[in-house]
Design a protein around this motif. Structure first.
Motif, PDB file in Angstrom:
ATOM      1  N   LEU A  16      -0.141   7.729   9.137  1.00  0.00           N
ATOM      2  CA  LEU A  16      -0.534   6.326   9.041  1.00  0.00           C
ATOM      3  C   LEU A  16      -0.652   5.882   7.585  1.00  0.00           C
ATOM      4  CD1 LEU A  16      -3.199   5.829  11.833  1.00  0.00           C
ATOM      5  CD2 LEU A  16      -0.952   4.815  11.698  1.00  0.00           C
ATOM      6  N   LEU A  17      -1.272   6.726   6.746  1.00  0.00           N
ATOM      7  CA  LEU A  17      -1.450   6.323   5.345  1.00  0.00           C
ATOM      8  C   LEU A  17      -0.099   6.168   4.653  1.00  0.00           C
ATOM      9  CD1 LEU A  17      -4.569   8.280   4.089  1.00  0.00           C
ATOM     10  CD2 LEU A  17      -4.329   5.856   4.490  1.00  0.00           C
ATOM     11  N   VAL A  18       0.809   7.123   4.880  1.00  0.00           N
ATOM     12  CA  VAL A  18       2.114   7.029   4.222  1.00  0.00           C
ATOM     13  C   VAL A  18       2.873   5.794   4.718  1.00  0.00           C
ATOM     14  CG1 VAL A  18       4.360   8.133   3.978  1.00  0.00           C
ATOM     15  CG2 VAL A  18       2.303   9.484   3.734  1.00  0.00           C
ATOM     16  N   CYS A  19       2.823   5.542   6.027  1.00  0.00           N
ATOM     17  CA  CYS A  19       3.531   4.369   6.562  1.00  0.00           C
ATOM     18  C   CYS A  19       2.977   3.074   5.982  1.00  0.00           C
ATOM     19  CB  CYS A  19       3.410   4.336   8.088  1.00  0.00           C
ATOM     20  SG  CYS A  19       4.497   5.492   8.882  1.00  0.00           S
ATOM     21  N   PHE A  20       1.646   2.965   5.940  1.00  0.00           N
ATOM     22  CA  PHE A  20       1.069   1.753   5.372  1.00  0.00           C
ATOM     23  C   PHE A  20       1.431   1.605   3.901  1.00  0.00           C
ATOM     24  CE2 PHE A  20      -1.325  -0.944   8.030  1.00  0.00           C
ATOM     25  CZ  PHE A  20      -1.716  -0.197   9.125  1.00  0.00           C
ATOM     26  N   ALA A  21       1.484   2.729   3.179  1.00  0.00           N
ATOM     27  CA  ALA A  21       1.826   2.658   1.758  1.00  0.00           C
ATOM     28  C   ALA A  21       3.252   2.157   1.579  1.00  0.00           C
ATOM     29  CB  ALA A  21       1.660   4.034   1.113  1.00  0.00           C
ATOM     30  N   VAL A  22       4.167   2.680   2.399  1.00  0.00           N
ATOM     31  CA  VAL A  22       5.570   2.255   2.291  1.00  0.00           C
ATOM     32  C   VAL A  22       5.699   0.770   2.610  1.00  0.00           C
ATOM     33  CG1 VAL A  22       7.826   2.500   3.364  1.00  0.00           C
ATOM     34  CG2 VAL A  22       6.569   4.529   2.688  1.00  0.00           C
ATOM     35  N   PHE A  25       4.173  -1.334  -0.216  1.00  0.00           N
ATOM     36  CA  PHE A  25       4.973  -1.392  -1.434  1.00  0.00           C
ATOM     37  C   PHE A  25       6.185  -2.296  -1.257  1.00  0.00           C
ATOM     38  CE2 PHE A  25       5.992   0.118  -5.578  1.00  0.00           C
ATOM     39  CZ  PHE A  25       7.369   0.089  -5.655  1.00  0.00           C
ATOM     40  N   ILE A  26       6.894  -2.126  -0.138  1.00  0.00           N
ATOM     41  CA  ILE A  26       8.097  -2.933   0.076  1.00  0.00           C
ATOM     42  C   ILE A  26       7.734  -4.410   0.195  1.00  0.00           C
ATOM     43  CG2 ILE A  26       9.946  -3.395   1.721  1.00  0.00           C
ATOM     44  CD1 ILE A  26      10.136  -0.432   2.209  1.00  0.00           C
ATOM     45  N   THR A  27       6.676  -4.709   0.938  1.00  0.00           N
ATOM     46  CA  THR A  27       6.261  -6.109   1.084  1.00  0.00           C
ATOM     47  C   THR A  27       5.860  -6.691  -0.268  1.00  0.00           C
ATOM     48  OG1 THR A  27       5.364  -5.507   3.231  1.00  0.00           O
ATOM     49  CG2 THR A  27       4.767  -7.665   2.385  1.00  0.00           C
ATOM     50  N   GLY A  28       5.063  -5.938  -1.016  1.00  0.00           N
ATOM     51  CA  GLY A  28       4.627  -6.435  -2.326  1.00  0.00           C
ATOM     52  C   GLY A  28       5.803  -6.676  -3.256  1.00  0.00           C
TER      53      GLY A  28
ATOM     54  N   THR B  17      -4.688   9.424  -3.657  1.00  0.00           N
ATOM     55  CA  THR B  17      -3.492  10.041  -4.237  1.00  0.00           C
ATOM     56  C   THR B  17      -2.268   9.165  -3.981  1.00  0.00           C
ATOM     57  OG1 THR B  17      -4.449  12.195  -3.764  1.00  0.00           O
ATOM     58  CG2 THR B  17      -2.112  12.144  -4.301  1.00  0.00           C
ATOM     59  N   ILE B  18      -2.154   8.646  -2.760  1.00  0.00           N
ATOM     60  CA  ILE B  18      -1.022   7.776  -2.442  1.00  0.00           C
ATOM     61  C   ILE B  18      -1.105   6.493  -3.259  1.00  0.00           C
ATOM     62  CG2 ILE B  18       0.007   6.394  -0.614  1.00  0.00           C
ATOM     63  CD1 ILE B  18      -0.555   8.535   1.297  1.00  0.00           C
ATOM     64  N   LEU B  19      -2.310   5.986  -3.496  1.00  0.00           N
ATOM     65  CA  LEU B  19      -2.464   4.787  -4.317  1.00  0.00           C
ATOM     66  C   LEU B  19      -1.951   5.027  -5.727  1.00  0.00           C
ATOM     67  CD1 LEU B  19      -3.687   1.914  -4.427  1.00  0.00           C
ATOM     68  CD2 LEU B  19      -5.761   2.947  -5.267  1.00  0.00           C
ATOM     69  N   ALA B  20      -2.257   6.212  -6.274  1.00  0.00           N
ATOM     70  CA  ALA B  20      -1.772   6.539  -7.618  1.00  0.00           C
ATOM     71  C   ALA B  20      -0.249   6.579  -7.647  1.00  0.00           C
ATOM     72  CB  ALA B  20      -2.342   7.892  -8.064  1.00  0.00           C
ATOM     73  N   ILE B  21       0.353   7.135  -6.585  1.00  0.00           N
ATOM     74  CA  ILE B  21       1.815   7.198  -6.540  1.00  0.00           C
ATOM     75  C   ILE B  21       2.398   5.793  -6.447  1.00  0.00           C
ATOM     76  CG2 ILE B  21       3.779   8.005  -5.159  1.00  0.00           C
ATOM     77  CD1 ILE B  21       2.088  10.425  -4.421  1.00  0.00           C
ATOM     78  N   MET B  22       1.763   4.915  -5.651  1.00  0.00           N
ATOM     79  CA  MET B  22       2.266   3.531  -5.521  1.00  0.00           C
ATOM     80  C   MET B  22       2.212   2.815  -6.868  1.00  0.00           C
ATOM     81  SD  MET B  22       1.285   1.783  -1.902  1.00  0.00           S
ATOM     82  CE  MET B  22      -0.426   1.566  -2.265  1.00  0.00           C
ATOM     83  N   CYS B  23       1.133   3.017  -7.621  1.00  0.00           N
ATOM     84  CA  CYS B  23       1.014   2.355  -8.918  1.00  0.00           C
ATOM     85  C   CYS B  23       2.075   2.885  -9.880  1.00  0.00           C
ATOM     86  CB  CYS B  23      -0.383   2.560  -9.494  1.00  0.00           C
ATOM     87  SG  CYS B  23      -1.637   1.632  -8.619  1.00  0.00           S
ATOM     88  N   ALA B  24       2.353   4.181  -9.826  1.00  0.00           N
ATOM     89  CA  ALA B  24       3.400   4.737 -10.690  1.00  0.00           C
ATOM     90  C   ALA B  24       4.752   4.134 -10.326  1.00  0.00           C
ATOM     91  CB  ALA B  24       3.435   6.261 -10.551  1.00  0.00           C
TER      92      ALA B  24
END
Lengths: 92, 167
Positions: A16-22, A25-28, B17-24
């Motif tokens: 879930l965390l990885v999917c939300f991050a992807v 990021f794409i939306t932003g 950790t994922i937040l840090a990767i997104m910022c990078a």
């Protein structure tokens, strides 16, 4: 939680965390809005924590198998030595 | 994963950790920006040009500064710091850079501008070398990101010449 539930909770949390991050990021990037990325990701973290951290019933479907009482009686708990020579006996 | 605290800790650590990767990744995406800034500066007037009692030259200018820095802004830009420097060489110093004006551009809407101003900071030489001096006016900028690497660059505008005598 039982063992399968713990495994499910961990995998679900990571997925879930990885999917939300992807998605965030794409939306932003598409919208050109850093704030949008942060908001979507924050919402994702909150949702994931609500879903995977508390001890929901569906994490407890495969109950743990405890030993039968009769099996446990066959192997009594060793008693501590009160008096006499200190002799270590190997007892199960 | 056997307790509430364990799961909460694992989740928060992984999330950060994922937040840090997104910022990078957001910072890396700045490299794909194609830059096309333009600027033009005219010396509208030399207000006065004197030799100070301590021996250093000082000049006061009115400048017309116009620039279009819109292409510098990306989704990851917090603000752009821009300053105008007069650059010239003297026998004492190979390069002198005197900052005449600076400003902060908070967003893309403010990045296209044109205005008159006297120099915000005093134009004082280390010595008495400014008479008849040829100098460049260079517009420097620093693109400050929301996260990650800051980019800095400049545009050199040449062809300016100081007065031959004090006024």
């Amino acid at each position: 939680m039982d063992w399968q539930g713990q495994k499910l909770a961990e995998h679900l949390m990571q997925l879930l965390l990885v999917c939300f991050a992807v998605v965030a990021f794409i939306t932003g990037y598409m919208l050109g809005s850093f704030q949008m990325m942060m908001l979507i990701y924050a919402a994702g973290v909150v949702l994931t924590s609500l879903l995977t951290v508390p001890n929901w019933p569906f994490f407890n479907r495969q109950a743990l198998k405890w030993l039968d009482p009769s099996e446990a009686e066959k192997h009594p708990k060793p008693q501590p030595a009160i008096s006499g020579p200190k002799k270590k006996t190997a007892k199960k | 994963m056997h307790s509430f605290g364990y799961r909460a800790n694992a989740l928060l650590t992984f999330a950060i950790t994922i937040l840090a990767i997104m910022c990078a990744m957001a910072s890396v995406s700045d490299n794909f920006n194609s830059l096309s800034p333009t600027s033009e500066v005219q010396v509208w007037n030399i207000n006065w040009f004197r030799k100070k009692p301590d021996g250093d030259d000082e000049v006061s200018l009115t400048l017309n500064i116009s620039a279009n820095l819109e292409s510098l802004f990306t989704w990851n830009t917090k603000q752009v710091f821009v300053f105008l420097a007069a650059e010239y060489g003297t026998p004492k110093n190979a390069l002198n850079q005197v900052s005449l004006w600076d400003g902060i551009i908070p967003s893309k809407e403010h990045a296209k501008f044109s205005f008159h101003t006297t120099n915000k900071y005093r134009f004082i030489d280390q010595g008495s070398n400014l008479r008849g001096k040829n100098f460049n006016l260079t517009l420097h900028w620093h693109v400050m990101p929301k996260t990650g690497k800051m980019f800095a660059d400049k545009i050199v505008m040449s062809g300016y010449r100081m007065l031959e005598a004090y006024r």
